[in-house]
Design an enzyme around this catalytic site. Structure first.
Site, PDB file in Angstrom:
ATOM      1  N   LYS A 253       0.932  -1.165   0.010  1.00  0.00           N
ATOM      2  CA  LYS A 253       0.032   0.018  -0.139  1.00  0.00           C
ATOM      3  C   LYS A 253       0.919   1.428   0.085  1.00  0.00           C
ATOM      4  CE  LYS A 253      -0.099  -0.519   4.923  1.00  0.00           C
ATOM      5  NZ  LYS A 253      -0.628  -1.437   6.126  1.00  0.00           N
TER       6      LYS A 253
ATOM      7  N   TYR B 274      16.119  29.890   6.749  1.00  0.00           N
ATOM      8  CA  TYR B 274      15.123  30.530   7.547  1.00  0.00           C
ATOM      9  C   TYR B 274      15.240  30.668   9.104  1.00  0.00           C
ATOM     10  CZ  TYR B 274      12.037  29.921   3.382  1.00  0.00           C
ATOM     11  OH  TYR B 274      11.763  30.364   2.156  1.00  0.00           O
TER      12      TYR B 274
END
Ligand SMILES: *Cc1c(COP(=O)(O)O)cnc(C)c1O
Length: 347
Positions: free
Chosen positions: A39, A249
């Site tokens: 999956k 940042y």
């Protein structure tokens, strides 16, 4: 259209290691045969690559969560080897399951009715033995809609298989008893971690996922499982910092001395999440290159201090050994795999 140059991000699947991991889990499953949970795009690695490799190794039982995952898998394995964990959630999904020939895993009386109304046929049945997530409550096992199912594999799922707790044995016992209450061809309880709990947990079919891909949920598996995934990215720019300059940042990193920094084309949009900020490590050969400052959406800075030979355009590898990466990043081994994004070239 001109030919697109290859991406600056590479996710390499070691197909031999993947096949070896499946064979090891199949062997550790004793009398039972091992299937494969594929999956979420083969836990993020690329479902076609993963499933074709496992099919070649001998795997015959493939598990996905959504019906939307079936078409890709159908390109590489026969429909009757595909099982859909979520089952039919509406009539359209039940009709699709019948048309395509993949097996639904029935999780409730309602899903059993949807399956009968769509025409029925072979299916699997998931019992809830204590996880209280998805699956038929044991009390509902006598419902006529359940009794009429043509159950190939009777299943349940362990809640705490990666821990040593009494809940495992309790679930095993509840499952074992329920097996006498409904006709079925085969029984299946264990995921990767469950396989390591021993022969009482194996029944006829096991359903490993994580450990196929190099994850180690229990120490007993450590000697049997090899790393499968390698992540590499290109250095786009190199700069020399002076003592006191900052990176990225919010200027969370300040150079304690003159430094040489490389900016790599890998960021949180690729699944290299901000939890690696200031903690991750990349490498060039044996040389470790620590991540400095915050991870951005599309890039990450590393300290090139120990690798003076590296230049712009060179590739480096993100250290991504799953158990250790999990400890450092605080992400689960499952998340580390399934977050990997679509910008990687997967091969
Ligand atoms: C995902 C899943 C598995 C595989 O579990 P791992 O812990 O990855 O080995 C097995 N069974 C079910 C029902 C699942 O949802």
């Amino acid at each position: 259209m001109p030919d697109l140059p290859p991406p600056n991000l590479k996710l390499t699947v070691d197909r031999a290691a993947l096949a070896d991991n499946w064979r090891a889990l199949d062997r550790l499953s004793g009398e039972a045969r091992a299937g494969a949970a594929v999956k979420a795009d083969g836990y993020g690695l690329g479902v076609k690559l993963v499933a074709s490799t496992l099919a070649e190794a001998g795997c015959r039982d493939f598990f996905v969560a959504h019906w939307s995952e079936v078409p890709d898998l159908l390109d590489v394995v026969p429909a009757e080897q595909i099982s859909v964990l979520h089952g039919p959630i509406d009539a359209g999904e039940a009709a699709y399951g019948i048309a395509v020939g993949a097996r639904p895993i029935i999780n409730s009386v309602r899903q059993a009715r949807l399956w009968h109304e769509a025409g029925g046929g072979p299916c699997h049945l998931m019992l809830d033995t204590g996880m209280n997530r998805l699956g038929l409550p044991i009390a509902a096992i006598g419902d006529p809609a359940i009794a009429q199912l043509e159950v190939e594999v009777l299943m349940s799922h362990l809640q705490c298989a990666d821990e040593d707790v009494v809940a495992n044995d309790r679930q095993r016992a509840v499952f074992d008893e329920a097996r006498g209450q409904i006709a079925h061809r085969a029984a299946s309880l264990s995921n990767s971690a469950g396989i390591a709990l021993g022969s009482g947990y194996h029944f006829d079919l096991t359903r490993p996922g994580l450990s196929l891909y190099g994850g180690i949920p229990r120490a007993e598996l450590a000697d049997h499982i090899r790393q499968v995934v390698t992540i590499e990215a290109a250095i786009m720019q190199i700069r020399n910092l002076e003592e006191g300059e900052t990176v990225g940042y919010n200027a969370t990193f300040t150079a304690p001395r003159a430094m040489r920094i490389g900016t790599v084309a890998l960021g949180y949009a690729d699944g290299y999440l901000r939890s690696w900020s200031g903690k991750g490590r990349m490498r060039s050969g044996e040389t470790i290159l620590p991540v400095v400052g915050r991870v951005s959406m599309d890039m990450t800075a590393v300290d090139l201090g120990d690798a003076p030979q590296l230049k712009e355009g060179d590739w480096i590898e993100a250290v991504y050994d799953l158990p250790e990466a999990s400890r450092i990043s605080g992400l689960s081994q499952y998340e580390l795999l399934t977050v990997l994004g679509s910008r990687f070239e997967r091969a």
